[in-house]
Design a protein around this motif. Sequence first.
Motif, PDB file in Angstrom:
ATOM      1  N   GLN A 118      57.885  55.536  19.816  1.00  0.00           N
ATOM      2  CA  GLN A 118      57.584  54.239  20.418  1.00  0.00           C
ATOM      3  C   GLN A 118      56.093  54.177  20.748  1.00  0.00           C
ATOM      4  N   VAL A 119      55.447  53.133  20.257  1.00  0.00           N
ATOM      5  CA  VAL A 119      54.012  52.977  20.470  1.00  0.00           C
ATOM      6  C   VAL A 119      53.758  52.251  21.788  1.00  0.00           C
ATOM      7  N   GLN A 120      52.823  52.775  22.537  1.00  0.00           N
ATOM      8  CA  GLN A 120      52.388  52.108  23.760  1.00  0.00           C
ATOM      9  C   GLN A 120      50.882  52.125  23.845  1.00  0.00           C
ATOM     10  N   LEU A 121      50.324  50.990  24.235  1.00  0.00           N
ATOM     11  CA  LEU A 121      48.901  50.872  24.533  1.00  0.00           C
ATOM     12  C   LEU A 121      48.800  50.384  25.972  1.00  0.00           C
ATOM     13  N   VAL A 122      48.127  51.153  26.809  1.00  0.00           N
ATOM     14  CA  VAL A 122      48.041  50.814  28.226  1.00  0.00           C
ATOM     15  C   VAL A 122      46.582  50.644  28.608  1.00  0.00           C
ATOM     16  N   GLU A 123      46.240  49.414  28.976  1.00  0.00           N
ATOM     17  CA  GLU A 123      44.862  49.116  29.386  1.00  0.00           C
ATOM     18  C   GLU A 123      44.694  49.332  30.881  1.00  0.00           C
ATOM     19  N   SER A 124      43.474  49.641  31.262  1.00  0.00           N
ATOM     20  CA  SER A 124      43.125  49.753  32.671  1.00  0.00           C
ATOM     21  C   SER A 124      41.635  49.513  32.822  1.00  0.00           C
ATOM     22  N   GLY A 125      41.207  49.309  34.067  1.00  0.00           N
ATOM     23  CA  GLY A 125      39.780  49.179  34.327  1.00  0.00           C
ATOM     24  C   GLY A 125      39.292  47.774  34.623  1.00  0.00           C
ATOM     25  N   GLY A 126      40.179  46.799  34.522  1.00  0.00           N
ATOM     26  CA  GLY A 126      39.761  45.434  34.820  1.00  0.00           C
ATOM     27  C   GLY A 126      39.523  45.239  36.309  1.00  0.00           C
ATOM     28  N   GLY A 127      38.980  44.083  36.655  1.00  0.00           N
ATOM     29  CA  GLY A 127      38.740  43.800  38.052  1.00  0.00           C
ATOM     30  C   GLY A 127      37.843  42.605  38.242  1.00  0.00           C
ATOM     31  N   LEU A 128      37.428  42.409  39.487  1.00  0.00           N
ATOM     32  CA  LEU A 128      36.532  41.321  39.858  1.00  0.00           C
ATOM     33  C   LEU A 128      35.135  41.881  40.073  1.00  0.00           C
ATOM     34  N   VAL A 129      34.179  41.345  39.345  1.00  0.00           N
ATOM     35  CA  VAL A 129      32.797  41.800  39.457  1.00  0.00           C
ATOM     36  C   VAL A 129      31.879  40.590  39.522  1.00  0.00           C
ATOM     37  N   GLN A 130      30.619  40.862  39.817  1.00  0.00           N
ATOM     38  CA  GLN A 130      29.622  39.791  39.850  1.00  0.00           C
ATOM     39  C   GLN A 130      28.865  39.742  38.521  1.00  0.00           C
ATOM     40  N   ALA A 131      28.289  38.599  38.243  1.00  0.00           N
ATOM     41  CA  ALA A 131      27.472  38.453  37.038  1.00  0.00           C
ATOM     42  C   ALA A 131      26.380  39.518  37.029  1.00  0.00           C
ATOM     43  N   GLY A 132      26.206  40.141  35.866  1.00  0.00           N
ATOM     44  CA  GLY A 132      25.215  41.189  35.725  1.00  0.00           C
ATOM     45  C   GLY A 132      25.767  42.599  35.887  1.00  0.00           C
ATOM     46  N   ASP A 133      26.962  42.703  36.442  1.00  0.00           N
ATOM     47  CA  ASP A 133      27.589  44.007  36.629  1.00  0.00           C
ATOM     48  C   ASP A 133      28.149  44.556  35.317  1.00  0.00           C
ATOM     49  N   SER A 134      28.633  45.788  35.401  1.00  0.00           N
ATOM     50  CA  SER A 134      29.250  46.445  34.248  1.00  0.00           C
ATOM     51  C   SER A 134      30.683  46.849  34.580  1.00  0.00           C
ATOM     52  N   ALA A 189      40.891  33.675  27.501  1.00  0.00           N
ATOM     53  CA  ALA A 189      40.596  32.936  28.720  1.00  0.00           C
ATOM     54  C   ALA A 189      41.609  31.803  28.856  1.00  0.00           C
ATOM     55  N   PRO A 190      41.843  31.317  30.067  1.00  0.00           N
ATOM     56  CA  PRO A 190      42.810  30.229  30.269  1.00  0.00           C
ATOM     57  C   PRO A 190      42.490  29.021  29.398  1.00  0.00           C
ATOM     58  N   GLY A 191      43.500  28.539  28.674  1.00  0.00           N
ATOM     59  CA  GLY A 191      43.324  27.375  27.824  1.00  0.00           C
ATOM     60  C   GLY A 191      42.697  27.654  26.475  1.00  0.00           C
ATOM     61  N   ASN A 192      42.330  28.917  26.248  1.00  0.00           N
ATOM     62  CA  ASN A 192      41.679  29.278  24.980  1.00  0.00           C
ATOM     63  C   ASN A 192      42.582  30.141  24.123  1.00  0.00           C
ATOM     64  N   ASP A 193      42.270  30.187  22.833  1.00  0.00           N
ATOM     65  CA  ASP A 193      42.961  31.105  21.944  1.00  0.00           C
ATOM     66  C   ASP A 193      42.480  32.533  22.203  1.00  0.00           C
ATOM     67  N   ASP A 213      32.646  35.652  30.396  1.00  0.00           N
ATOM     68  CA  ASP A 213      33.410  36.815  29.930  1.00  0.00           C
ATOM     69  C   ASP A 213      34.758  36.920  30.645  1.00  0.00           C
ATOM     70  N   THR A 214      34.976  36.073  31.627  1.00  0.00           N
ATOM     71  CA  THR A 214      36.236  36.091  32.368  1.00  0.00           C
ATOM     72  C   THR A 214      37.409  35.812  31.439  1.00  0.00           C
ATOM     73  N   ALA A 215      38.375  36.733  31.414  1.00  0.00           N
ATOM     74  CA  ALA A 215      39.519  36.617  30.506  1.00  0.00           C
ATOM     75  C   ALA A 215      40.459  37.787  30.754  1.00  0.00           C
ATOM     76  N   VAL A 216      41.628  37.702  30.131  1.00  0.00           N
ATOM     77  CA  VAL A 216      42.496  38.868  30.032  1.00  0.00           C
ATOM     78  C   VAL A 216      42.100  39.599  28.753  1.00  0.00           C
ATOM     79  N   TYR A 217      41.855  40.882  28.880  1.00  0.00           N
ATOM     80  CA  TYR A 217      41.421  41.692  27.752  1.00  0.00           C
ATOM     81  C   TYR A 217      42.587  42.539  27.261  1.00  0.00           C
ATOM     82  N   GLN A 235      43.034  42.022  33.495  1.00  0.00           N
ATOM     83  CA  GLN A 235      42.224  40.872  33.880  1.00  0.00           C
ATOM     84  C   GLN A 235      40.803  41.292  34.241  1.00  0.00           C
ATOM     85  N   VAL A 236      39.846  40.575  33.682  1.00  0.00           N
ATOM     86  CA  VAL A 236      38.437  40.733  34.041  1.00  0.00           C
ATOM     87  C   VAL A 236      37.949  39.387  34.556  1.00  0.00           C
TER      88      VAL A 236
END
Length: 124
Positions: free
Chosen positions: A1-17, A40-44, A90-94, A119-120
């Motif tokens: 069974q294949v699984q891909l698990v993302e992590s590391g998203g969060g709330l940051v300010q413009a210019g951050d990494s 992003a919301p409303g986008n493909d 860049d705000t979106a679900v990645y 979510q980023v």
Amino acid sequence: QVQLVESGGGLVQAGDSLRLSCAASGLTVSSYRMAWFRQAPGNDRELVVAMLWFVDYTYIATSVKGRFTISRDNAKNSVYLQMNSLKPEDTAVYYCAAGRSGSRYLSMTDYAYWGQGTQVTVSS
């Protein structure tokens, strides 16, 4: 069974990494086409970066070129998305994605496996 698990998203300010991680199980990342998409919301859902496995080539979307990079750690069977100089747009679900069949890489249909997304949010 294949699984891909993302992590590391969060709330940051413009210019951050931020660095997103995608831990894979059930497949070997070095033998798959690996990519990061975002929606992003409303986008493909759009392709951000892709790393091919059969040739040394990395695709980077124009909107993130010079700011985002993809990398792979074979020992950890993981891929990463390093995001620098983040912007509010860049705000979106990645999403992390993996594919193997064929040689195309630009479309969602080129990827058979997907993570659940992280979510980023970039504030101005």
